[in-house]
Design an enzyme around this catalytic site. Structure first.
Site, short mmCIF file in Angstrom:
data_model
loop_
_atom_site.label_atom_id
_atom_site.label_comp_id
_atom_site.label_asym_id
_atom_site.label_seq_id
_atom_site.Cartn_x
_atom_site.Cartn_y
_atom_site.Cartn_z
CG ASP A 144 -83.00 77.80 -25.52
OD1 ASP A 144 -82.03 77.19 -24.54
OD2 ASP A 144 -82.83 77.62 -26.65
CD GLU A 145 -81.00 73.11 -23.48
OE1 GLU A 145 -81.14 71.70 -23.47
OE2 GLU A 145 -79.92 73.21 -23.90
#
Length: 442
Positions: A144-145
């Site tokens: 998620d990053e």
């Protein structure tokens, strides 16, 4: 004076409109308060993008009835931990990595859901595709990053990186139904720090000129790589904030921090020479379960190994990778870690092949001892091996195992990731690995 840029409609507003007594607090065009202004806004090009409560956000997107409820994603058993908590749950004190029993005490009315990693990875790949459309220099950090380097992309996009990133945030909300927070700066350390400063739906900027002042009041633990043990060590020497690192004479800092002192000083000054690396070679994949109670029953342990093999094989196929070595992981009731591994005869993407190795290993270890954790992992073969002749995982028509499991992937994609899985073997129809003949693809 620096103009204000609206993250909602991308309108640029002067710092003071004609006749206005002070700077704007809302966008004159759309009325949004999401305004950004910084002296270096159009010169910065290193960004960190972080999804907001990613797992919980995907769950809320797919289940609108949960939108206004506290949602916790994580292990639902007695020893489960929180993977992600939505921002409503965080108001009650729930945090990632917190034991689930503690999270339920803090927020007893929360909706607790088990993670669906396969579904989250679909959204992650969609987001990554959007980022790679902006620049080839995308470095994923986790599901998620990611870091982005948009240096030199102004002519391509007809706008400075800040404006391009604001458009991206808006597109992600509209197309994927989740939100992201963005940090923009001169290097990775500052960009990551900035993305944490304004969440959710944040857009924070740290320029070269103001980096030292922004860093100074922050706790030293905000420096990349400084964990609790290092914080305690530094605190004994009077170093509690990043400003303490900035101001301490170098000889004293080196005595306090040892060989890490120079790195600490550079980061405290806002200096970071790490580059955004677009490809990060995957070396392993794994899936493990912490059991709600200690288990010695071989049949129960086997069921968890089968589920782990199914999960890992799906990851291999989704990421177009192949397993070279299988690793069985067990943890006893007294926390002793047991790992057993064996190399495969040829690279594979199927759960059946993984189980041919893992189940005999499990049979040896399931000797009456009680286990609190069981898992299966694989070492991924190097890219050059997976590209050799004969290792086309496409799936070939004569590879029955791969063809069947790939078909199951399509069924899961349509009806849900948990609709099908590998069942325990039928002794007549599916002999144990030791008795099973080699699959020659006939």
């Amino acid at each position: 004076m620096n103009p204000y840029l609206c993250r909602n409609c991308l309108r640029e507003t002067p710092s003071r409109e004609a006749g206005a007594a002070r700077a704007p607090t809302i966008c004159p065009g759309c009325g949004s308060p999401r305004l950004v202004s910084h002296p270096e806004l159009d010169q910065l090009s290193i960004a960190h993008i972080d999804c907001d409560a990613f797992f919980a956000a995907v769950e809320k997107r797919d289940r609108p009835e949960l939108r206004d409820k506290p949602v916790i994603v994580g292990g639902t058993g007695g020893r489960g931990v929180v993977s992600t908590a939505c921002y409503i749950a965080r108001i009650h004190g729930v945090r990632s990595a917190m034991p689930m029993y503690q999270a339920k005490k803090l927020c007893p009315h929360a909706v607790v859901l088990p993670p669906d990693i396969a579904r989250y990875k679909v959204v992650s790949r969609q987001l990554r595709a959007k980022m790679e459309a902006l620049t080839p220099l995308v470095e994923p950090v986790s599901i998620d990053e990611a870091f982005l380097d948009l240096t030199g992309t102004e002519r391509l996009h007809g706008a400075a990186p800040a404006r391009v990133l604001m458009r991206l945030a808006r597109e992600v909300e509209e197309d994927l139904g989740i939100t992201i927070s963005i940090g923009l700066s001169t290097n990775k350390f500052l960009a990551k720090l900035a993305s944490d400063m304004d969440k959710p739906r944040g857009f924070s900027v740290i320029g070269k000129a103001d980096a030292k002042a922004v860093l100074a009041p922050l706790p030293v633990g905000r420096i990349w790589g400084v964990g609790p043990a290092t914080q305690a060590k530094l605190a004994k020497n009077g170093i509690k904030t990043i400003g303490d690192v900035q101001n301490m004479p170098l000889d004293r800092l080196l005595r306090a921090a040892g060989e890490d002192g120079m790195c600490l000083r550079r980061l405290a000054m806002g200096e970071d020479n790490r580059v955004v690396t677009p490809s990060r070679e995957r070396k392993s994949l794994s899936s493990e379960t912490t059991l709600s109670t200690d288990i010695s029953d071989p049949a129960v342990l086997e069921r968890h190994v089968r589920e782990a093999a199914d999960t890992v094989a799906r990851q291999l196929r989704a990421e177009k990778l192949a397993a070279a070595t299988v690793v069985l992981k067990l943890k006893t009731a007294n926390f002793q870690l047991v790992t057993r591994s064996r190399r495969l005869a040829r690279p594979t993407q199927t759960a059946r092949d993984l189980l041919d190795i893992a189940l005999p290993l499990l049979a040896t270890e399931a000797d009456g001892r009680r286990f609190r954790l069981v898992g299966l992992g694989v070492a991924v073969c190097p890219p050059e091996e997976t590209q050799e002749p004969g290792l086309d995982f496409g799936p070939p028509p004569d590879n029955r195992r791969l063809k069947l499991e790939s078909a199951l992937d399509q069924v899961r994609a349509r009806f849900g990731s948990k609709v099908l899985g590998l069942k325990a073997p039928n002794p007549k129809a599916d002999p144990p690995p030791s008795a099973r003949k080699p699959d020659r693809g006939k």
